[in-house]
Design a protein around this motif. Structure first.
Motif, mmCIF file in Angstrom:
data_model
loop_
_atom_site.group_PDB
_atom_site.id
_atom_site.type_symbol
_atom_site.label_atom_id
_atom_site.label_comp_id
_atom_site.label_asym_id
_atom_site.label_seq_id
_atom_site.Cartn_x
_atom_site.Cartn_y
_atom_site.Cartn_z
ATOM 1 N N ASN A 141 0.902 -1.246 -0.007
ATOM 2 C CA ASN A 141 -0.027 -0.094 0.062
ATOM 3 C C ASN A 141 1.010 1.371 0.070
ATOM 4 O OD1 ASN A 141 -1.951 1.628 2.513
ATOM 5 N ND2 ASN A 141 -1.934 1.954 0.407
ATOM 6 N N VAL A 142 0.859 2.082 -1.099
ATOM 7 C CA VAL A 142 1.681 3.068 -1.362
ATOM 8 C C VAL A 142 0.947 4.477 -0.888
ATOM 9 C CG1 VAL A 142 2.822 4.574 -2.854
ATOM 10 C CG2 VAL A 142 3.015 2.426 -3.237
ATOM 11 N N VAL A 143 1.129 4.962 0.289
ATOM 12 C CA VAL A 143 0.365 6.112 0.723
ATOM 13 C C VAL A 143 1.296 7.395 0.367
ATOM 14 C CG1 VAL A 143 -0.484 7.028 2.900
ATOM 15 C CG2 VAL A 143 -0.046 4.811 2.721
ATOM 16 N N GLY A 144 0.645 8.291 -0.157
ATOM 17 C CA GLY A 144 1.024 9.733 -0.557
ATOM 18 C C GLY A 144 0.722 10.821 0.189
ATOM 19 N N PHE A 145 1.396 11.705 0.850
ATOM 20 C CA PHE A 145 0.799 12.635 1.581
ATOM 21 C C PHE A 145 1.805 13.938 1.341
ATOM 22 C CE2 PHE A 145 3.643 9.682 4.133
ATOM 23 C CZ PHE A 145 4.520 10.688 4.529
ATOM 24 N N GLN A 146 1.429 15.107 1.803
ATOM 25 C CA GLN A 146 2.302 16.195 1.746
ATOM 26 C C GLN A 146 3.254 16.260 2.919
ATOM 27 O OE1 GLN A 146 -0.996 19.006 1.715
ATOM 28 N NE2 GLN A 146 -0.724 19.676 -0.163
ATOM 29 N N TRP A 147 4.733 15.862 2.672
ATOM 30 C CA TRP A 147 5.198 16.059 1.395
ATOM 31 C C TRP A 147 6.445 14.663 1.424
ATOM 32 C CZ3 TRP A 147 3.162 19.434 -1.331
ATOM 33 C CH2 TRP A 147 2.367 20.701 -0.617
ATOM 34 N N SER A 148 5.808 13.707 1.554
ATOM 35 C CA SER A 148 6.572 12.265 1.354
ATOM 36 C C SER A 148 5.860 11.208 0.812
ATOM 37 C CB SER A 148 7.563 12.147 2.557
ATOM 38 O OG SER A 148 8.569 11.372 2.258
ATOM 39 N N LYS A 215 5.647 -11.171 -8.685
ATOM 40 C CA LYS A 215 4.806 -9.965 -8.897
ATOM 41 C C LYS A 215 4.413 -9.241 -7.521
ATOM 42 C CE LYS A 215 1.763 -10.799 -11.975
ATOM 43 N NZ LYS A 215 2.121 -9.963 -13.149
ATOM 44 N N VAL A 216 4.225 -7.858 -7.803
ATOM 45 C CA VAL A 216 3.780 -7.107 -6.486
ATOM 46 C C VAL A 216 2.669 -6.107 -6.995
ATOM 47 C CG1 VAL A 216 4.780 -5.174 -5.116
ATOM 48 C CG2 VAL A 216 6.298 -6.851 -5.933
ATOM 49 N N ARG A 217 1.629 -6.179 -6.316
ATOM 50 C CA ARG A 217 0.657 -5.214 -6.387
ATOM 51 C C ARG A 217 0.676 -3.973 -5.416
ATOM 52 N NH1 ARG A 217 -5.655 -7.302 -5.586
ATOM 53 N NH2 ARG A 217 -4.892 -8.402 -7.546
ATOM 54 N N PHE A 218 0.582 -2.849 -6.288
ATOM 55 C CA PHE A 218 0.500 -1.477 -5.642
ATOM 56 C C PHE A 218 -0.787 -1.117 -5.455
ATOM 57 C CE2 PHE A 218 4.655 -1.388 -8.102
ATOM 58 C CZ PHE A 218 5.426 -1.408 -6.907
ATOM 59 N N VAL A 219 -1.210 -0.699 -3.983
ATOM 60 C CA VAL A 219 -2.463 -0.270 -3.741
ATOM 61 C C VAL A 219 -2.176 1.335 -3.413
ATOM 62 C CG1 VAL A 219 -4.591 -0.485 -2.242
ATOM 63 C CG2 VAL A 219 -3.356 -2.453 -2.993
ATOM 64 N N LEU A 220 -2.820 2.200 -4.348
ATOM 65 C CA LEU A 220 -2.396 3.583 -4.050
ATOM 66 C C LEU A 220 -3.334 4.395 -3.316
ATOM 67 C CD1 LEU A 220 -1.273 4.147 -7.811
ATOM 68 C CD2 LEU A 220 0.165 3.363 -5.675
ATOM 69 N N THR A 221 -3.044 4.981 -2.155
ATOM 70 C CA THR A 221 -3.972 5.517 -1.387
ATOM 71 C C THR A 221 -3.626 7.143 -1.204
ATOM 72 O OG1 THR A 221 -3.452 4.841 0.633
ATOM 73 C CG2 THR A 221 -5.319 3.862 -0.568
ATOM 74 N N SER A 222 -4.229 8.235 -0.643
ATOM 75 C CA SER A 222 -3.707 9.357 -0.622
ATOM 76 C C SER A 222 -4.539 10.197 0.723
ATOM 77 C CB SER A 222 -4.007 10.424 -1.740
ATOM 78 O OG SER A 222 -3.643 11.760 -1.253
ATOM 79 N N ARG A 223 -3.886 10.784 1.503
ATOM 80 C CA ARG A 223 -4.196 11.143 2.674
ATOM 81 C C ARG A 223 -4.733 12.714 2.610
ATOM 82 N NH1 ARG A 223 0.581 10.204 7.529
ATOM 83 N NH2 ARG A 223 0.606 7.727 7.377
ATOM 84 N N ASP A 224 -4.474 13.379 1.309
ATOM 85 C CA ASP A 224 -4.736 14.758 1.390
ATOM 86 C C ASP A 224 -5.085 15.176 0.123
ATOM 87 O OD1 ASP A 224 -1.904 14.850 0.256
ATOM 88 O OD2 ASP A 224 -1.348 14.901 2.501
ATOM 89 N N ILE A 241 -5.145 9.349 -5.473
ATOM 90 C CA ILE A 241 -6.292 10.080 -5.587
ATOM 91 C C ILE A 241 -6.891 9.782 -3.909
ATOM 92 C CG2 ILE A 241 -8.522 10.953 -6.388
ATOM 93 C CD1 ILE A 241 -7.459 9.607 -9.015
ATOM 94 N N PRO A 242 -7.053 10.899 -3.398
ATOM 95 C CA PRO A 242 -7.989 10.842 -1.873
ATOM 96 C C PRO A 242 -9.367 10.397 -2.273
ATOM 97 C CG PRO A 242 -7.664 13.164 -2.678
ATOM 98 C CD PRO A 242 -6.830 12.357 -3.487
ATOM 99 N N GLY A 243 -9.829 9.617 -1.397
ATOM 100 C CA GLY A 243 -11.116 9.086 -1.565
ATOM 101 C C GLY A 243 -11.268 8.021 -2.812
ATOM 102 N N ILE A 301 0.690 2.221 8.752
ATOM 103 C CA ILE A 301 0.447 3.629 8.919
ATOM 104 C C ILE A 301 -1.091 3.860 8.265
ATOM 105 C CG2 ILE A 301 2.742 4.478 8.887
ATOM 106 C CD1 ILE A 301 2.330 5.186 6.087
ATOM 107 N N PRO A 302 -1.724 4.952 8.850
ATOM 108 C CA PRO A 302 -2.943 5.461 8.038
ATOM 109 C C PRO A 302 -2.778 5.459 6.675
ATOM 110 C CG PRO A 302 -3.048 6.419 10.110
ATOM 111 C CD PRO A 302 -1.299 5.955 9.976
ATOM 112 N N SER A 303 -3.806 4.706 5.690
ATOM 113 C CA SER A 303 -3.706 4.655 4.474
ATOM 114 C C SER A 303 -4.414 6.135 3.608
ATOM 115 C CB SER A 303 -4.357 3.465 3.868
ATOM 116 O OG SER A 303 -5.627 3.460 4.182
ATOM 117 N N GLY A 304 -5.207 6.500 4.334
ATOM 118 C CA GLY A 304 -5.799 7.720 3.574
ATOM 119 C C GLY A 304 -7.030 8.060 3.959
ATOM 120 N N ILE A 305 -7.823 8.834 2.949
ATOM 121 C CA ILE A 305 -9.272 9.157 3.065
ATOM 122 C C ILE A 305 -10.002 8.024 2.461
ATOM 123 C CG2 ILE A 305 -10.634 10.674 2.152
ATOM 124 C CD1 ILE A 305 -8.520 12.905 1.873
#
Length: 319
Positions: A141-148, A215-224, A241-243, A301-305
């Motif tokens: 689970n790849v978590v994007g957030f401002q700024w890392s 094989k690796v699956r990426f699950v992409l989530t954003s916090r902001d 994308i958040p949500g 860690i919290p994955s996002g919205i």
């Protein structure tokens, strides 16, 4: 001095400069970092996953189609310039041609054919690249957030207890993706800051570890806000994308440390959202997960919205 004489004298400096201009153009065209081995990739980096050559092939095909179209257009322009230039002895207006239906039909049909062919190959390759396996070997689970960036390794790791399915910190991930999580996956995580650096090479950003040949699956989530997960030699990127949860899978086939970055303008420190991807042997990958557990970086860690109910219902309808 006659006007003709002045014209000839004014053209002489231009003729003298022509070889210099051509030489400068040749130097600019050849004095780059590319070699003859890089030329077939047309600016793309060397692929490091099993899926990336498909993207490279699409890129090369698009360039070939564009070049063929350009040669045709340039040829028609030069042909009209040479064979339909104004004669020095004739000053009358040449015959005007209007409403040439065959030519107008050609101008309409050819672009439609070009767009249709490009659409077909793009849709074909996109469906292959975004296809998901039933049970991926690994899930991150790849978590994007401002700024890392943060990375939740959803795995069974010795020393980490828990279950990723239903974990409150992974609540942003829809059930249709959680059902593929391994059973009783306590998991480990790694999270960075803009000042984090790779200890091996000093490159900025946290480091995502991946196993070679699996094989690796990426699950992409954003916090902001909207970010974009881009590992340069993967030759593809996807929005975070958040949500809303995006996913894709890759199989790394080359060991090494590669550069990653956010490819979506996400705010004032967007340029600092860098990370590294380190591809190692499966044994070394498992050892790294154990090292994270020994450091106390267990759980997630919290994955996002979280997604809204309409968004969840829409995705259920697509299953």
């Amino acid at each position: 001095m006659s006007p003709n004489g002045s014209d000839r004298s004014s053209r002489r400096p231009m003729r003298r400069k022509l070889p210099q201009v051509l030489t400068a153009g040749l130097v600019l065209a050849t004095a780059t970092g590319c070699t003859y081995k890089d030329f077939p990739r047309l600016g793309m980096p060397t692929p490091v996953t099993e899926e990336a050559p498909r993207i490279l092939s699409l890129w090369q095909g698009s360039w070939a189609a564009a070049l063929a179209t350009g040669v045709l257009v340039w040829g028609l322009i030069l042909w009209s310039v040479v064979f339909h230039r104004r004669s020095r002895t004739k000053v009358e207006v040449p015959p005007q041609t209007r409403y040439n239906m065959p030519i107008e039909a050609l101008y309409t049909v050819v672009p439609l054919i070009i767009v249709s062919v490009l659409f077909y190959f793009t849709a074909r390759d996109e469906s292959k690249l975004l296809a998901l396996s039933d049970k991926p070997k690994h899930t991150v689970n790849v978590v994007g957030f401002q700024w890392s960036w943060g990375f939740n390794y959803i795995e069974n790791v010795p020393g980490s207890e828990g279950d990723a399915k239903g974990d409150k910190d992974l609540a942003a991930i829809p059930d249709k993706f959680q059902k593929d999580f391994p059973e009783n996956a306590g998991g480990v995580y790694d999270v960075g800051t803009p000042g984090t650096r790779n200890p091996q090479n000093g490159n900025p950003g946290p480091t995502l570890w991946l196993p070679k040949g699996e094989k690796v699956r990426f699950v992409l989530t954003s916090r902001d806000v909207i970010h974009s997960f881009w590992v340069v030699p993967f030759l593809m990127k996807q929005d975070v994308i958040p949500g809303h949860t995006n996913t894709f899978e890759v199989t790394p086939n080359k060991e090494g440390t590669f550069m990653g970055k956010c490819a979506e303008l996400c705010g004032v420190d967007h340029s600092r959202m860098l990370f590294n991807v380190k591809v190692v042997s499966p044994e070394r990958y498992q050892q790294h997960l154990k090292e994270l557990a020994e450091k106390g970086q267990t759980g997630y860690i919290p994955s996002g919205i979280e997604q809204t109910d309409p968004a969840r219902n829409a995705e259920k309808n697509q299953l």
